[in-house]
Design a protein around this motif. Structure first.
Motif, PDB file in Angstrom:
ATOM      1  N   UNK A   1       0.583  -1.590   0.045  1.00  0.00           N
ATOM      2  CA  UNK A   1      -0.492   0.302  -0.427  1.00  0.00           C
ATOM      3  C   UNK A   1       0.632   1.118   0.306  1.00  0.00           C
ATOM      4  N   UNK A   2       0.365   2.179  -0.738  1.00  0.00           N
ATOM      5  CA  UNK A   2       1.325   3.833  -0.866  1.00  0.00           C
ATOM      6  C   UNK A   2       0.339   4.136  -0.339  1.00  0.00           C
ATOM      7  N   UNK A   3       0.853   4.979   1.176  1.00  0.00           N
ATOM      8  CA  UNK A   3       0.344   6.222   1.698  1.00  0.00           C
ATOM      9  C   UNK A   3       0.700   7.297   1.437  1.00  0.00           C
ATOM     10  N   UNK A   4      -0.747   8.406   1.320  1.00  0.00           N
ATOM     11  CA  UNK A   4      -0.089   9.468   0.450  1.00  0.00           C
ATOM     12  C   UNK A   4       0.531   9.965   2.178  1.00  0.00           C
ATOM     13  N   UNK A   5       1.911  11.532   1.967  1.00  0.00           N
ATOM     14  CA  UNK A   5       2.947  11.989   2.227  1.00  0.00           C
ATOM     15  C   UNK A   5       2.242  12.515   3.123  1.00  0.00           C
ATOM     16  N   UNK A   6       1.608  13.066   4.639  1.00  0.00           N
ATOM     17  CA  UNK A   6       1.088  14.187   5.630  1.00  0.00           C
ATOM     18  C   UNK A   6       2.791  15.423   5.002  1.00  0.00           C
ATOM     19  N   UNK A   7       1.418  16.687   4.958  1.00  0.00           N
ATOM     20  CA  UNK A   7       2.956  17.880   4.772  1.00  0.00           C
ATOM     21  C   UNK A   7       2.965  18.486   5.815  1.00  0.00           C
ATOM     22  N   UNK A   8       3.519  19.287   5.601  1.00  0.00           N
ATOM     23  CA  UNK A   8       3.865  20.363   6.753  1.00  0.00           C
ATOM     24  C   UNK A   8       2.896  21.298   7.026  1.00  0.00           C
ATOM     25  N   UNK A   9       2.795  21.292   8.860  1.00  0.00           N
ATOM     26  CA  UNK A   9       1.378  22.017   9.229  1.00  0.00           C
ATOM     27  C   UNK A   9       1.272  21.329   9.936  1.00  0.00           C
ATOM     28  N   UNK A  10       1.019  19.783   9.080  1.00  0.00           N
ATOM     29  CA  UNK A  10       0.018  18.214  10.062  1.00  0.00           C
ATOM     30  C   UNK A  10       0.756  18.584  11.887  1.00  0.00           C
TER      31      UNK A  10
END
Length: 194
Positions: A1-10
């Protein structure tokens, strides 16, 4: 499974992670998924908070640094050939050596890079996906990649090390990233996207 990368600010990127118990997580599956996610984004390291998990796990694959770039005169770093590992519950025991700069980037902060000074050597204790404990020493680029990913487990980002002027210069870009106003060639999860 390929996860979305959590972006800066989370907020998860700013939390210290917790140690995990032996059978709490399917470590082989998690490791495979993290490597797949990292490779799909052309990264060399990925920490669990970057996929939304508040646990002490990161993966590294420094193979790209071991390959010679046709456009550059630099020789490949052969110590990074096959430097592909999963670090579970890691603890850096010691850092030593002269600090040296390298222009770092981060999958959670696309399009921004900056020189970060880090000690050249480290000693680390961690477990692998089989739950075997290791204590190893690394230097140079391998140490840097580990230090960068380990910082994620402490809630620190490479931009924290940048000079004040550089931080002011990139402030709007960081805000844009958190809102999803950024081009990335991989899936991301944005905390402030409207």
């Amino acid at each position: 499974m390929i996860y979305p990368i959590v972006a800066y600010g989370d907020p998860i990127l700013r939390k210290a992670t917790r140690f995990i118990e032996q059978n709490e997580v399917d470590l082989k599956k998690l490791s495979e998924d993290m490597f797949a996610t990292m490779h799909s984004a052309n990264g060399v390291g990925l920490a669990a908070p970057q996929i939304g998990l508040n646990i002490r796990v990161f993966v590294v694959d420094a193979t790209p640094f071991s390959e010679k770039d046709d456009d550059e005169d630099d020789e490949p770093d052969l110590t990074l050939v096959d430097f592909k590992k999963t670090f579970i519950n890691p603890e850096i025991l010691e850092e030593s050596g002269a600090e040296w700069p390298f222009e770092e980037g981060c999958l959670s902060i696309p399009g921004i890079r900056g020189d970060v000074y880090r000690p050249s050597n480290l000693r680390i204790r961690y477990r692998d996906v089989e739950w075997n404990e290791h204590e190893e020493e690394y230097s140079g680029m391998a140490a840097r990649i580990i230090q960068h990913e380990y910082d994620h487990l402490l809630g620190k980002l490479f931009v924290d090390y940048l000079p004040v002027l550089k931080k002011q210069f990139i402030k709007k870009k960081l805000t844009d990233i958190s809102k999803g106003n950024v081009d990335a060639d991989y899936r991301m999860r944005f905390p402030n996207r409207k």
